[in-house]
Write a protein that holds these residues in place. Structure first.
Motif, PDB file in Angstrom:
ATOM      1  N   CYS A 296      18.176  -3.498 -35.140  1.00 57.37           N
ATOM      2  CA  CYS A 296      18.129  -3.366 -36.601  1.00 57.37           C
ATOM      3  C   CYS A 296      17.511  -4.573 -37.289  1.00 57.37           C
ATOM      4  O   CYS A 296      17.178  -4.506 -38.473  1.00 57.37           O
ATOM      5  CB  CYS A 296      19.519  -3.098 -37.168  1.00 57.37           C
ATOM      6  SG  CYS A 296      20.611  -4.527 -37.207  1.00 57.37           S
ATOM      7  N   GLY A 297      17.373  -5.687 -36.566  1.00 58.71           N
ATOM      8  CA  GLY A 297      16.734  -6.862 -37.159  1.00 58.71           C
ATOM      9  C   GLY A 297      17.597  -7.632 -38.119  1.00 58.71           C
ATOM     10  O   GLY A 297      17.103  -8.507 -38.841  1.00 58.71           O
ATOM     11  N   ALA A 298      18.902  -7.345 -38.140  1.00 56.24           N
ATOM     12  CA  ALA A 298      19.827  -8.038 -39.043  1.00 56.24           C
ATOM     13  C   ALA A 298      20.976  -8.611 -38.233  1.00 56.24           C
ATOM     14  O   ALA A 298      21.342  -8.073 -37.183  1.00 56.24           O
ATOM     15  CB  ALA A 298      20.361  -7.072 -40.100  1.00 56.24           C
ATOM     16  N   PRO A 299      21.575  -9.718 -38.693  1.00 54.44           N
ATOM     17  CA  PRO A 299      22.692 -10.308 -37.948  1.00 54.44           C
ATOM     18  C   PRO A 299      23.928  -9.412 -37.971  1.00 54.44           C
ATOM     19  O   PRO A 299      24.199  -8.727 -38.965  1.00 54.44           O
ATOM     20  CB  PRO A 299      22.961 -11.626 -38.687  1.00 54.44           C
ATOM     21  CG  PRO A 299      22.414 -11.418 -40.060  1.00 54.44           C
ATOM     22  CD  PRO A 299      21.232 -10.512 -39.891  1.00 54.44           C
ATOM     23  N   LEU A 300      24.653  -9.396 -36.857  1.00 58.52           N
ATOM     24  CA  LEU A 300      25.929  -8.701 -36.762  1.00 58.52           C
ATOM     25  C   LEU A 300      27.018  -9.765 -36.811  1.00 58.52           C
ATOM     26  O   LEU A 300      27.185 -10.547 -35.877  1.00 58.52           O
ATOM     27  CB  LEU A 300      26.010  -7.896 -35.466  1.00 58.52           C
ATOM     28  CG  LEU A 300      27.310  -7.118 -35.207  1.00 58.52           C
ATOM     29  CD1 LEU A 300      27.651  -6.220 -36.384  1.00 58.52           C
ATOM     30  CD2 LEU A 300      27.185  -6.302 -33.922  1.00 58.52           C
ATOM     31  N   ILE A 301      27.745  -9.807 -37.925  1.00 60.44           N
ATOM     32  CA  ILE A 301      28.726 -10.858 -38.182  1.00 60.44           C
ATOM     33  C   ILE A 301      30.089 -10.443 -37.633  1.00 60.44           C
ATOM     34  O   ILE A 301      30.656  -9.444 -38.058  1.00 60.44           O
ATOM     35  CB  ILE A 301      28.840 -11.130 -39.694  1.00 60.44           C
ATOM     36  CG1 ILE A 301      27.482 -11.507 -40.283  1.00 60.44           C
ATOM     37  CG2 ILE A 301      29.865 -12.220 -39.972  1.00 60.44           C
ATOM     38  CD1 ILE A 301      27.467 -11.571 -41.794  1.00 60.44           C
ATOM     39  N   GLU A 302      30.584 -11.221 -36.699  1.00 62.48           N
ATOM     40  CA  GLU A 302      31.910 -10.938 -36.155  1.00 62.48           C
ATOM     41  C   GLU A 302      32.998 -11.441 -37.099  1.00 62.48           C
ATOM     42  O   GLU A 302      32.798 -12.400 -37.856  1.00 62.48           O
ATOM     43  CB  GLU A 302      32.072 -11.577 -34.776  1.00 62.48           C
ATOM     44  CG  GLU A 302      31.208 -10.935 -33.703  1.00 62.48           C
ATOM     45  CD  GLU A 302      31.609 -11.368 -32.308  1.00 62.48           C
ATOM     46  OE1 GLU A 302      32.771 -11.136 -31.909  1.00 62.48           O
ATOM     47  OE2 GLU A 302      30.754 -11.936 -31.610  1.00 62.48           O
ATOM     48  N   LEU A 303      34.145 -10.793 -37.022  1.00 58.44           N
ATOM     49  CA  LEU A 303      35.288 -11.189 -37.841  1.00 58.44           C
ATOM     50  C   LEU A 303      36.570 -10.844 -37.109  1.00 58.44           C
ATOM     51  O   LEU A 303      36.574 -10.100 -36.134  1.00 58.44           O
ATOM     52  CB  LEU A 303      35.232 -10.505 -39.208  1.00 58.44           C
ATOM     53  CG  LEU A 303      35.156  -8.967 -39.226  1.00 58.44           C
ATOM     54  CD1 LEU A 303      36.536  -8.326 -39.156  1.00 58.44           C
ATOM     55  CD2 LEU A 303      34.418  -8.490 -40.467  1.00 58.44           C
ATOM     56  N   TRP A 304      37.651 -11.395 -37.601  1.00 58.77           N
ATOM     57  CA  TRP A 304      38.972 -11.144 -37.023  1.00 58.77           C
ATOM     58  C   TRP A 304      39.978 -11.033 -38.151  1.00 58.77           C
ATOM     59  O   TRP A 304      39.920 -11.768 -39.145  1.00 58.77           O
ATOM     60  CB  TRP A 304      39.357 -12.301 -36.094  1.00 58.77           C
ATOM     61  CG  TRP A 304      40.784 -12.246 -35.620  1.00 58.77           C
ATOM     62  CD1 TRP A 304      41.257 -11.658 -34.487  1.00 58.77           C
ATOM     63  CD2 TRP A 304      41.931 -12.790 -36.296  1.00 58.77           C
ATOM     64  NE1 TRP A 304      42.616 -11.800 -34.403  1.00 58.77           N
ATOM     65  CE2 TRP A 304      43.054 -12.491 -35.495  1.00 58.77           C
ATOM     66  CE3 TRP A 304      42.101 -13.493 -37.488  1.00 58.77           C
ATOM     67  CZ2 TRP A 304      44.339 -12.873 -35.860  1.00 58.77           C
ATOM     68  CZ3 TRP A 304      43.383 -13.876 -37.860  1.00 58.77           C
ATOM     69  CH2 TRP A 304      44.497 -13.570 -37.043  1.00 58.77           C
ATOM     70  N   GLY A 305      40.912 -10.111 -37.991  1.00 55.06           N
ATOM     71  CA  GLY A 305      41.956  -9.964 -39.002  1.00 55.06           C
ATOM     72  C   GLY A 305      43.126  -9.180 -38.448  1.00 55.06           C
ATOM     73  O   GLY A 305      43.146  -8.777 -37.285  1.00 55.06           O
ATOM     74  N   MET A 306      44.112  -8.932 -39.293  1.00 53.60           N
ATOM     75  CA  MET A 306      45.290  -8.158 -38.900  1.00 53.60           C
ATOM     76  C   MET A 306      46.052  -7.736 -40.147  1.00 53.60           C
ATOM     77  O   MET A 306      45.852  -8.279 -41.249  1.00 53.60           O
ATOM     78  CB  MET A 306      46.188  -8.965 -37.962  1.00 53.60           C
ATOM     79  CG  MET A 306      46.705 -10.263 -38.531  1.00 53.60           C
ATOM     80  SD  MET A 306      47.509 -11.351 -37.297  1.00 53.60           S
ATOM     81  CE  MET A 306      48.787 -10.292 -36.636  1.00 53.60           C
ATOM     82  N   THR A 307      46.901  -6.731 -39.967  1.00 54.00           N
ATOM     83  CA  THR A 307      47.677  -6.196 -41.090  1.00 54.00           C
ATOM     84  C   THR A 307      48.494  -7.277 -41.770  1.00 54.00           C
ATOM     85  O   THR A 307      48.623  -7.305 -43.000  1.00 54.00           O
ATOM     86  CB  THR A 307      48.606  -5.072 -40.589  1.00 54.00           C
ATOM     87  OG1 THR A 307      47.827  -4.067 -39.950  1.00 54.00           O
ATOM     88  CG2 THR A 307      49.394  -4.465 -41.736  1.00 54.00           C
ATOM     89  N   GLU A 308      49.040  -8.198 -40.979  1.00 55.14           N
ATOM     90  CA  GLU A 308      49.935  -9.224 -41.518  1.00 55.14           C
ATOM     91  C   GLU A 308      49.238 -10.260 -42.388  1.00 55.14           C
ATOM     92  O   GLU A 308      49.908 -11.089 -43.013  1.00 55.14           O
ATOM     93  CB  GLU A 308      50.664  -9.919 -40.363  1.00 55.14           C
ATOM     94  CG  GLU A 308      51.754  -9.090 -39.721  1.00 55.14           C
ATOM     95  CD  GLU A 308      51.247  -8.102 -38.675  1.00 55.14           C
ATOM     96  OE1 GLU A 308      52.075  -7.508 -37.961  1.00 55.14           O
ATOM     97  OE2 GLU A 308      50.001  -7.906 -38.561  1.00 55.14           O
ATOM     98  N   ILE A 309      47.911 -10.226 -42.459  1.00 49.75           N
ATOM     99  CA  ILE A 309      47.200 -11.150 -43.361  1.00 49.75           C
ATOM    100  C   ILE A 309      46.330 -10.382 -44.355  1.00 49.75           C
ATOM    101  O   ILE A 309      45.382 -10.929 -44.905  1.00 49.75           O
ATOM    102  CB  ILE A 309      46.345 -12.169 -42.577  1.00 49.75           C
ATOM    103  CG1 ILE A 309      45.292 -11.476 -41.708  1.00 49.75           C
ATOM    104  CG2 ILE A 309      47.235 -13.075 -41.736  1.00 49.75           C
ATOM    105  CD1 ILE A 309      44.280 -12.430 -41.096  1.00 49.75           C
ATOM    106  N   SER A 310      46.646  -9.102 -44.557  1.00 46.53           N
ATOM    107  CA  SER A 310      46.000  -8.253 -45.563  1.00 46.53           C
ATOM    108  C   SER A 310      44.514  -8.018 -45.304  1.00 46.53           C
ATOM    109  O   SER A 310      43.807  -7.549 -46.180  1.00 46.53           O
ATOM    110  CB  SER A 310      46.186  -8.821 -46.982  1.00 46.53           C
ATOM    111  OG  SER A 310      45.396  -9.964 -47.204  1.00 46.53           O
TER     112      SER A 310
END
Length: 519
Positions: A296-310
């Motif tokens: 796609c020629g665009a960056p794929l930004i990783e992230l991390w989260g969880m229910t306990e931090i909204s």
């Protein structure tokens, strides 16, 4: 804006007739979403819902869900987003546990919900999107027909805003209570880190009840962008919607990207409008990230989260791409550290794995009605146990190893499924893979790779095991490979590793050779 309920009134004044939300059957401007949510707020108040009471939302992605979310907040209610994949028994538990004062749901689910809630004394109504003739069910249009005033409420930013229930691996799920400040902070900082603007058009199939899906929607609204909301994920539809709406972002979980990369329509799809994408929910193989970025020629930004931090707690800034395989750095105003697995008060040195801990304004107030569970999850000084095994480099970038509870112990050695998945996924004959434990009388557990073959692939079990052993220590490599048509997944597309063993063929031969490394 101090609370999520402030978003639509402010944005309606600023952006007016600009398109806010696109769904399969309706397109709504900021003014229209604001006005419709006002009617929901007035209708709920007229039917007895009072500030501070929970209002449950139980439906697939649709414009009514989004309008109801903001309407409930405007009424001063606490939103309880319910996962659509829960069983009837689980839904009944959630509604009782949180003390739902109203339930807004789909016409298909409404009759069953009415049965489940018939003995709830605090319930003021079950409202069906699309209407229903079932006893005890009120058509959603009746709420929209309200001509009353929006309640004059002014909750403190530290008050409860949502109660999001965790999936619950044992026993019943727990309701993580989030403050208005936590939800608002998460949306604002996510928008900042990902560089969202009013020019953005976001295509997403992430479930609105999930914290990731909620942050995607509301962080886009916060800046005046447009959300193209799919009812559920379908790769062919995604590849059609991106060029149709000239989308600048697509946001999903690893399984979605694997399915998009394997879909025959990908070759002819126009993805040139994308300027970045995001991925979270589970670890993703670096090879998948690289394949998507190349296509796609665009960056794929990783992230991390969880229910306990909204929602999101760690991600990359769109302007500062981090090292491959990292989930990024903490959101502004949020602290993260890696704690010793045996002594939570000790922070381990850079590069050493331990439990990921997080502290700051996005952390939950606690589990609803569960003081003991809250005390287990939250340290007295505010640090939250995430249950993830991770490491941090000297620059503060975090690398998730795996879920602590997903760890496989084989011959006394710790083996992390995500590490095996990253290696196996790099084989060109593999479209998707998930790894889970199988019992073994000698080593306790063995790693089994459940693999969806790529189109036209004829890869075999011995070939994949040999491939993995080229890249992993012998004790880490999978000892079994089970080829499957699909992998069990949650409503967000997150792979359910505990369900994998149900698809295991008992007749598959186990490699019984003993490695010297674990002898």
């Amino acid at each position: 804006m101090k609370r999520p309920g402030d978003i639509l009134p402010a944005l309606a004044r600023r952006f007016g007739a600009k398109t806010a939300l696109v769904t399969r059957d309706r397109i709504l401007s900021y003014v229209e979403v604001d006005e419709l949510s006002d009617r929901v707020a007035a209708g709920l108040a007229e039917r007895g819902v009072r500030p501070g009471q929970p209002v449950s939302l139980y439906a697939q992605n649709c414009w009514e869900w989004v309008v109801s979310y903001h309407g409930a907040l405007k009424a001063g209610a606490v939103v309880n987003p319910v996962n659509v994949m829960l069983t009837a028994e689980e839904v009944a538990f959630v509604l009782r546990d949180c003390g739902a004062a109203a339930v807004l749901t789909s016409s298909e689910q409404a009759p069953r919900v009415a049965e489940l809630t018939v003995d709830l004394p605090q319930l003021n109504g079950v409202f069906a999107f699309g209407g229903s003739d079932a006893d005890g069910v009120v058509p959603f249009d009746d709420l929209l027909a309200s001509t009353g005033a929006v309640p004059d409420v002014d909750p403190d930013p530290g008050d409860a805003c949502t109660i999001g229930y965790t999936s619950g691996t044992t026993g019943y799920p727990k309701g993580a209570v989030q403050s208005h400040r936590a939800v608002m902070w998460n949306c604002a900082m996510t928008a900042t880190m990902h560089g969202r603007t009013a020019d953005d058009v976001v295509v997403t199939a992430l479930p609105a009840p999930h914290v990731y899906g909620n942050v995607v929607i509301n962080s886009t609204f916060l800046v005046g962008g447009t959300v193209v909301l799919m009812e559920r994920f379908d790769p062919a539809t995604v590849l059609r919607l991106i060029p149709e709406h000239r989308a600048t972002l697509f946001e999903g979980v690893p399984a979605m990207y694997a399915m998009l990369l394997a879909h025959p329509d990908l070759a002819g799809a126009d993805l040139s409008s994308l300027t970045r994408c995001t991925v979270g929910g589970q670890t993703i193989p670096v090879s998948t990230v690289q394949s998507w970025e190349q296509r796609c020629g665009a960056p794929l930004i990783e992230l991390w989260g969880m229910t306990e931090i909204s929602g999101i707690g760690i991600t990359h800034s769109v302007h500062v791409p981090g090292p491959p395989g990292s989930i990024g750095v903490s959101l502004p105003g949020v602290q993260v550290r890696i704690a010793d697995l045996e002594d939570v008060t000790r922070t381990v040195p850079a590069g050493e794995p331990g439990e990921l801990m997080i502290r700051g304004p996005i952390v939950m107030l606690g589990y609803h009605g569960r003081p003991e569970a809250t005390a287990e999850a939250l340290e007295p000084d505010g640090w939250l146990h995430t249950g993830d095994i991770a490491a941090m480099d000297e620059d503060g970038y975090v690398f998730v190893v795996d879920r602590r509870k997903d760890m496989i112990i084989t011959g006394g050695y710790n083996v992390y499924p995500a590490e095996i998945e990253r290696v196996v996924a790099a084989h060109p004959g593999v479209a998707m893979v998930a790894v889970g434990p199988v019992p073994d009388p000698v080593r306790g557990e063995l790693a089994c790779a459940y693999v969806v073959r790529a189109s036209d692939s004829t890869i075999t079990e011995p070939e994949l095991i040999a491939f993995a052993r080229e890249h992993l220590a012998a004790y880490k490599a999978p000892r079994r490979v089970q080829f499957v048509d699909a992998l069990p997944a949650t409503s967000t597309g997150k792979i359910m590793r505990r369900e994998l063993i149900k698809s295991l063929d008992v007749g598959i031969t186990v490699d019984t050779t003993v490695d010297t490394a674990i002898n």
